[in-house]
Motif scaffolding. Sequence first.
Motif, PDB file in Angstrom:
ATOM      1  N   LEU A   6     -51.971  12.202  53.378  1.00  0.00           N
ATOM      2  CA  LEU A   6     -51.243  10.967  53.057  1.00  0.00           C
ATOM      3  C   LEU A   6     -51.273  10.002  54.237  1.00  0.00           C
ATOM      4  O   LEU A   6     -51.389   8.784  54.060  1.00  0.00           O
ATOM      5  N   LEU A  39     -57.411  14.874  48.742  1.00  0.00           N
ATOM      6  CA  LEU A  39     -56.147  14.345  48.230  1.00  0.00           C
ATOM      7  C   LEU A  39     -56.325  13.842  46.803  1.00  0.00           C
ATOM      8  O   LEU A  39     -55.447  14.061  45.942  1.00  0.00           O
ATOM      9  N   ALA A  68     -46.602   6.790  50.228  1.00  0.00           N
ATOM     10  CA  ALA A  68     -46.841   7.499  51.489  1.00  0.00           C
ATOM     11  C   ALA A  68     -45.995   6.931  52.622  1.00  0.00           C
ATOM     12  O   ALA A  68     -45.607   7.665  53.536  1.00  0.00           O
TER      13      ALA A  68
END
Length: 303
Positions: A6, A39, A68
């Motif tokens: 992130l 991710l 994030a």
Amino acid sequence: MDVRRLELLLALSRLGSMRAVAETLRVTTSTVSQQIAALAHEVGTPLLEPDGRRVRLTPAGQRLAGHAVDIVAAVEAARADLDPSSKPAGTVRVAAFHTAIRDTVLPVVQRLVAAHPDVRLEIQEQEPPEALTLLERDQVDLAVSYDYNLAPANVDPGLEITRLWQATWGLGVPSRSGRTSGTTAEVAAAFADSDWIVNSRHSGDEQVVRTIASLAGFEPRITHRADSLPLVRDMIVAGLGVALLPTGGLKAPGISLRRLRDPVPMFRTYTLTRRGRGGWAPLALVQTLLEQQRRAPDAVSWT
């Protein structure tokens, strides 16, 4: 979701390219690419799309980068909250511009020595662009920066801002210039044919100059750039142009200061920290002392 991934996605949203992320965070470009791909697999949706030879965030990637900001800040806050230190202790790295170091940061150093000897500061003199870069790279813990009310800074949502002091600025002109008064636009118009001097390391005062010139209906002829206020004063005395100067500054021979109003340019100082770091005891203490050290505009020494 992996917090490190992130962080890389958030950095990509801010910096715009994987190469910039890799250089800033000191990793390889392939690491950035692989971690963001992992991710995307983790969340089950593409996060990047081609943009010429580069990539950009998809709408889903942009939304996740927005989340994030809060997720990374929450993790930082949790780490700070679990710090076993019972009292502030450690080194706080500070980047600040010259005047802020002298008038705001150094008095805090003295207070720390007297009352909190386990907390020390590492100080770097940096103009805001460089200070922000160091903060984004996590090479400093706190940045003291500035902007103007007529050229407000665009603060990254991943940073927390705390206002300190502010001061009014006017127009410094050679003392042999004809007397002028009135609104900001009227004063600026009287020097439409002059050369203008702006800061060489920060674009804020140039934006202010262009704003007040636009109010007066002309394009300023920006000819000289200098970082030091004493040098700017010397250049004005030498007849090289006119420039914005603090109204509470040194009354230099050979310079007249024209007050500006409607609008009044305001120089504003503030601190910046990474979101979630404010709970770290040494940083919280330094932040509190800096806020207590706020100075009235006429108490700041602009030399």
